[in-house]
Design a protein around this motif. Structure first.
Motif, PDB file in Angstrom:
ATOM      1  N   PHE A  17       0.828  -1.204   0.000  1.00 55.84           N
ATOM      2  CA  PHE A  17       0.000   0.000   0.000  1.00 55.84           C
ATOM      3  C   PHE A  17       0.865   1.258   0.000  1.00 55.84           C
ATOM      4  CE2 PHE A  17      -2.507   3.360   1.992  1.00 55.84           C
ATOM      5  CZ  PHE A  17      -3.619   3.345   1.165  1.00 55.84           C
ATOM      6  N   HIS A  18       0.746   2.029  -1.078  1.00 57.68           N
ATOM      7  CA  HIS A  18       1.370   3.348  -1.205  1.00 57.68           C
ATOM      8  C   HIS A  18       0.496   4.145  -2.158  1.00 57.68           C
ATOM      9  CE1 HIS A  18       2.923   2.079  -5.130  1.00 57.68           C
ATOM     10  NE2 HIS A  18       3.331   0.971  -4.513  1.00 57.68           N
TER      11      HIS A  18
ATOM     12  N   VAL B 159      -3.372   3.871  -5.226  1.00 54.84           N
ATOM     13  CA  VAL B 159      -4.651   4.502  -4.899  1.00 54.84           C
ATOM     14  C   VAL B 159      -5.101   5.296  -6.118  1.00 54.84           C
ATOM     15  CG1 VAL B 159      -5.853   6.138  -3.394  1.00 54.84           C
ATOM     16  CG2 VAL B 159      -4.045   4.687  -2.448  1.00 54.84           C
ATOM     17  N   LEU B 160      -6.290   4.983  -6.587  1.00 55.39           N
ATOM     18  CA  LEU B 160      -6.892   5.735  -7.690  1.00 55.39           C
ATOM     19  C   LEU B 160      -7.939   6.683  -7.132  1.00 55.39           C
ATOM     20  CD1 LEU B 160      -7.582   3.009 -10.419  1.00 55.39           C
ATOM     21  CD2 LEU B 160      -5.709   4.648 -10.333  1.00 55.39           C
ATOM     22  N   VAL B 161      -7.986   7.877  -7.686  1.00 54.36           N
ATOM     23  CA  VAL B 161      -9.042   8.818  -7.326  1.00 54.36           C
ATOM     24  C   VAL B 161     -10.072   8.757  -8.446  1.00 54.36           C
ATOM     25  CG1 VAL B 161      -9.608  11.211  -6.812  1.00 54.36           C
ATOM     26  CG2 VAL B 161      -7.409  10.274  -6.089  1.00 54.36           C
ATOM     27  N   THR B 162     -11.274   8.303  -8.093  1.00 56.48           N
ATOM     28  CA  THR B 162     -12.356   8.170  -9.066  1.00 56.48           C
ATOM     29  C   THR B 162     -13.493   9.094  -8.658  1.00 56.48           C
ATOM     30  OG1 THR B 162     -13.459   6.385  -7.878  1.00 56.48           O
ATOM     31  CG2 THR B 162     -11.722   5.747  -9.429  1.00 56.48           C
TER      32      THR B 162
ATOM     33  N   VAL C  14      -8.473   1.536  -3.770  1.00 58.79           N
ATOM     34  CA  VAL C  14      -7.171   0.881  -3.614  1.00 58.79           C
ATOM     35  C   VAL C  14      -7.076  -0.236  -4.645  1.00 58.79           C
ATOM     36  CG1 VAL C  14      -5.659  -0.377  -2.046  1.00 58.79           C
ATOM     37  CG2 VAL C  14      -7.132   1.440  -1.154  1.00 58.79           C
ATOM     38  N   ILE C  15      -5.962  -0.241  -5.386  1.00 57.78           N
ATOM     39  CA  ILE C  15      -5.749  -1.238  -6.439  1.00 57.78           C
ATOM     40  C   ILE C  15      -4.517  -2.088  -6.124  1.00 57.78           C
ATOM     41  CG2 ILE C  15      -6.861   0.193  -8.189  1.00 57.78           C
ATOM     42  CD1 ILE C  15      -3.978   0.866  -9.208  1.00 57.78           C
ATOM     43  N   ASP C  16      -4.244  -3.056  -6.969  1.00 58.75           N
ATOM     44  CA  ASP C  16      -3.070  -3.934  -6.915  1.00 58.75           C
ATOM     45  C   ASP C  16      -3.008  -4.705  -5.605  1.00 58.75           C
ATOM     46  OD1 ASP C  16      -0.750  -5.316  -7.366  1.00 58.75           O
ATOM     47  OD2 ASP C  16       0.565  -3.582  -7.213  1.00 58.75           O
TER      48      ASP C  16
END
Length: 97
Positions: A43-44, A48-51, A57-59
């Motif tokens: 986690f970094h 993190v995608l802003v939608t 949180v991805i991956d």
């Protein structure tokens, strides 16, 4: 779900640190508490995608069962020492008084 300590031990063993440091890190890892919480493991801010509905949180490829504190510490280490994004939040720890 695989244990976080096993994922971390594999990362340490295949990392760039000298063998003696790897062995010491894995020995210390063995002494840490187990856990059964869902952890991200990578986690970094790059994950993190802003939608429009909000942040996502991805991956989750390093997701594992472990102690949540271990995930928080790993995130801090990734942001402090890893090759990650160069945004202000990731590098906040580099800003001194």
């Amino acid at each position: 779900m695989r244990p976080l300590k096993k994922v971390l031990a594999t990362d340490i063993a295949y990392g760039p640190a000298p063998v003696t440091l790897q062995q010491a890190a894995i020995a210390y890892l063995e002494m840490l508490p187990e856990g059964d919480a869902l952890t991200h493991g990578d986690f970094h801010l790059g994950n993190v995608l802003v939608t429009s509905p909000g942040m996502m949180v991805i991956d989750w490829s390093k997701a594992a069962a472990g102690h949540p504190t271990a995930d928080a510490v790993l995130s801090e280490m990734l942001m402090r020492f890893g090759i990650g994004p160069t945004d202000w939040a990731t590098n906040l720890c580099a800003i001194g008084p």
